[in-house]
Design an enzyme around this catalytic site. Structure first.
Site, PDB file in Angstrom:
ATOM      1  CD  GLU A   1      39.132 -63.877  35.032  1.00  0.00           C
ATOM      2  OE1 GLU A   1      39.986 -64.723  34.772  1.00  0.00           O
ATOM      3  OE2 GLU A   1      37.909 -64.066  34.812  1.00  0.00           O
TER       4      GLU A   1
ATOM      5  CG  HIS B   1      34.512 -62.825  36.036  1.00  0.00           C
ATOM      6  ND1 HIS B   1      35.258 -63.959  35.835  1.00  0.00           N
ATOM      7  CD2 HIS B   1      33.351 -63.251  36.605  1.00  0.00           C
ATOM      8  CE1 HIS B   1      34.584 -65.004  36.249  1.00  0.00           C
ATOM      9  NE2 HIS B   1      33.430 -64.601  36.724  1.00  0.00           N
TER      10      HIS B   1
ATOM     11  CB  SER C   1      30.522 -66.768  34.583  1.00  0.00           C
ATOM     12  OG  SER C   1      29.897 -66.449  35.792  1.00  0.00           O
TER      13      SER C   1
ATOM     14  CG  ASN D   1      34.505 -69.050  35.455  1.00  0.00           C
ATOM     15  OD1 ASN D   1      34.842 -69.608  36.502  1.00  0.00           O
ATOM     16  ND2 ASN D   1      33.608 -68.101  35.425  1.00  0.00           N
TER      17      ASN D   1
HETATM   18  P1  NAI Z   1      21.766 -64.846  41.312  1.00  0.00           P
HETATM   19  O1  NAI Z   1      20.757 -65.726  40.688  1.00  0.00           O
HETATM   20  O2  NAI Z   1      22.139 -65.019  42.729  1.00  0.00           O
HETATM   21  O3  NAI Z   1      21.300 -63.300  41.153  1.00  0.00           O
HETATM   22  C1  NAI Z   1      20.850 -62.755  39.945  1.00  0.00           C
HETATM   23  C2  NAI Z   1      19.862 -61.656  40.289  1.00  0.00           C
HETATM   24  O4  NAI Z   1      19.521 -60.920  39.118  1.00  0.00           O
HETATM   25  C3  NAI Z   1      18.532 -62.193  40.867  1.00  0.00           C
HETATM   26  O5  NAI Z   1      18.334 -61.609  42.123  1.00  0.00           O
HETATM   27  C4  NAI Z   1      17.484 -61.731  39.858  1.00  0.00           C
HETATM   28  O6  NAI Z   1      16.268 -61.341  40.471  1.00  0.00           O
HETATM   29  C5  NAI Z   1      18.174 -60.541  39.230  1.00  0.00           C
HETATM   30  N1  NAI Z   1      17.695 -60.202  37.903  1.00  0.00           N
HETATM   31  C6  NAI Z   1      17.421 -61.034  36.869  1.00  0.00           C
HETATM   32  N2  NAI Z   1      17.032 -60.309  35.799  1.00  0.00           N
HETATM   33  C7  NAI Z   1      17.081 -59.005  36.170  1.00  0.00           C
HETATM   34  C8  NAI Z   1      16.813 -57.771  35.515  1.00  0.00           C
HETATM   35  N3  NAI Z   1      16.404 -57.742  34.255  1.00  0.00           N
HETATM   36  N4  NAI Z   1      16.990 -56.624  36.187  1.00  0.00           N
HETATM   37  C9  NAI Z   1      17.390 -56.646  37.488  1.00  0.00           C
HETATM   38  N5  NAI Z   1      17.660 -57.787  38.156  1.00  0.00           N
HETATM   39  C10 NAI Z   1      17.507 -58.924  37.508  1.00  0.00           C
HETATM   40  O7  NAI Z   1      23.037 -64.915  40.354  1.00  0.00           O
HETATM   41  P2  NAI Z   1      24.572 -64.642  40.692  1.00  0.00           P
HETATM   42  O8  NAI Z   1      25.208 -65.888  41.118  1.00  0.00           O
HETATM   43  O9  NAI Z   1      24.688 -63.425  41.535  1.00  0.00           O
HETATM   44  O10 NAI Z   1      25.138 -64.342  39.215  1.00  0.00           O
HETATM   45  C11 NAI Z   1      24.938 -63.101  38.580  1.00  0.00           C
HETATM   46  C12 NAI Z   1      25.965 -62.933  37.473  1.00  0.00           C
HETATM   47  O11 NAI Z   1      27.276 -63.011  38.026  1.00  0.00           O
HETATM   48  C13 NAI Z   1      25.885 -63.989  36.368  1.00  0.00           C
HETATM   49  O12 NAI Z   1      26.209 -63.392  35.146  1.00  0.00           O
HETATM   50  C14 NAI Z   1      26.966 -64.975  36.795  1.00  0.00           C
HETATM   51  O13 NAI Z   1      27.474 -65.698  35.711  1.00  0.00           O
HETATM   52  C15 NAI Z   1      28.012 -64.024  37.371  1.00  0.00           C
HETATM   53  N6  NAI Z   1      28.946 -64.610  38.326  1.00  0.00           N
HETATM   54  C16 NAI Z   1      28.517 -65.513  39.261  1.00  0.00           C
HETATM   55  C17 NAI Z   1      29.415 -66.066  40.141  1.00  0.00           C
HETATM   56  C18 NAI Z   1      28.979 -67.034  41.186  1.00  0.00           C
HETATM   57  O14 NAI Z   1      29.849 -67.681  41.785  1.00  0.00           O
HETATM   58  N7  NAI Z   1      27.701 -67.166  41.450  1.00  0.00           N
HETATM   59  C19 NAI Z   1      30.850 -65.704  40.112  1.00  0.00           C
HETATM   60  C20 NAI Z   1      31.176 -64.703  39.140  1.00  0.00           C
HETATM   61  C21 NAI Z   1      30.260 -64.207  38.255  1.00  0.00           C
END
Ligand code: NAI
Length: 284
Positions: A152, A140, A119, A190
């Site tokens: 992005e 992104h 993000s 962001n």
């Molecule tokens: P989330 O918490 O829903 O999912 C993250 C997933 O990664 C979890 O299922 C976890 O088990 C898994 N994980 C953690 N470490 C791992 C590893 N070493 N290997 C494989 N899987 C692993 O998080 P979310 O919201 O999907 O965010 C993920 C990324 O996307 C972050 O970098 C966040 O900043 C970015 N992002 C999030 C947005 C949002 O609105 N939630 C929007 C745009 C980007």
């Protein structure tokens, strides 16, 4: 450099959505998470969404069979060995992202692109941890991935133009509008959106109005499609807090300091929709 097979690492909120739009566009996708239950939940969730689309006549049963044939899920990162790109969507933590991206460089074929859905974090720093910084870039997406058109595209300091071009092309094929952005904390959206959400949380913390009143005011008075605190719940309060903390560190400017309301909620495990509680209660 043509992308045919896509790896998605992290099957949470973003990873599941990225896998969905990719298979719907006809790409082979390998979806991986460390937690087996999360992979299972993601695949079930996709099939639920597709079943609904079939009910509404927007997709056919044949479409759904084709999507499932294109989708592989796993908990073993070695299953990325033949993909053309990995889109990493794991926890927003620079040390973990660097460690995992380094590992991806060791597993993936030599010409594979490594994209991160961070993000706000530095693409150059993540890229430097790998054996191929010229093939690392930010891709992104926005939440919910299925609905939000923007991607992005952020090259790091040494990312080559052909890598950027391949990702721009892929983004268009999955129905997105890519916008190239120079590397800078928070990129475009962001950098502007997170301080706005943070200010809403500060207003909430000061007791100026309730969460519902703040959101109502911003919807009716500023024409926002959803209120800032409902948005924080949708994004994940842990993510918004991480981005605020990164801005404070990166810009050395206290104007970005996070609301205490974020810290309290994160400490309580109230991260928003994904945990059932945040500024609002989703458990009922
Ligand atoms: P989330 O918490 O829903 O999912 C993250 C997933 O990664 C979890 O299922 C976890 O088990 C898994 N994980 C953690 N470490 C791992 C590893 N070493 N290997 C494989 N899987 C692993 O998080 P979310 O919201 O999907 O965010 C993920 C990324 O996307 C972050 O970098 C966040 O900043 C970015 N992002 C999030 C947005 C949002 O609105 N939630 C929007 C745009 C980007």
């Amino acid at each position: 450099m043509e992308i045919k097979k896509i790896g998605v690492l992290g099957a949470g909120t973003m990873g599941a959505g990225i896998a969905q739009v990719s298979v719907e566009a006809g790409y082979s996708v390998v979806l991986i998470d460390v937690v087996p239950e999360i992979v299972e939940k993601a695949v079930k969730g996709l099939n639920k969404a597709w079943a609904k689309a079939v009910e509404k006549g927007k997709k056919t049963a044949d479409d759904v069979s084709a999507y499932n044939a294109l989708l592989t899920s796993s908990t073993d990162i070695n299953d990325f060995k033949d993909v053309d790109i990995v889109i990493e969507a794991i926890v927003e933590n620079i040390d973990i992202k660097k460690k995992v991206q380094k590992q991806l460089g060791e597993i993936c074929k030599a010409d594979a692109i490594l994209a991160t859905n961070t993000s706000a974090l530095s693409i150059t720093e993540i890229a430097a941890a790998t054996n191929r910084p010229d093939k690392v870039l930010g891709m992104h997406f926005f939440n919910p991935v299925v609905m939000m058109k923007l991607v992005e595209v952020i090259p790091g300091a040494v990312t080559t133009d052909d890598v950027v071009q391949a990702v721009v092309e892929m983004s268009k094929k999955i129905g997105k509008e890519p916008v190239p952005v120079k590397e800078s904390p928070g990129f475009i959206v962001n950098r502007i959106l997170v301080p706005y959400i943070n200010e809403a949380a500060i207003v909430f913390q000061e007791g100026v109005a309730s969460a519902a009143e703040i959101d109502k005011a911003m919807k009716l008075g500023a024409g926002m499609p959803m209120g800032p605190l409902a948005l924080a719940d949708m994004v994940g309060i842990d993510i918004v807090l991480a981005v605020c903390e990164f801005f404070v560190k990166e810009f050395a400017d206290s104007k970005y300091r996070p609301s205490l309301a974020f810290r309290t909620k994160v400490r309580a495990g109230h991260l928003g929709m994904k945990t059932g509680k945040g500024f609002y209660d989703y458990s009922k």
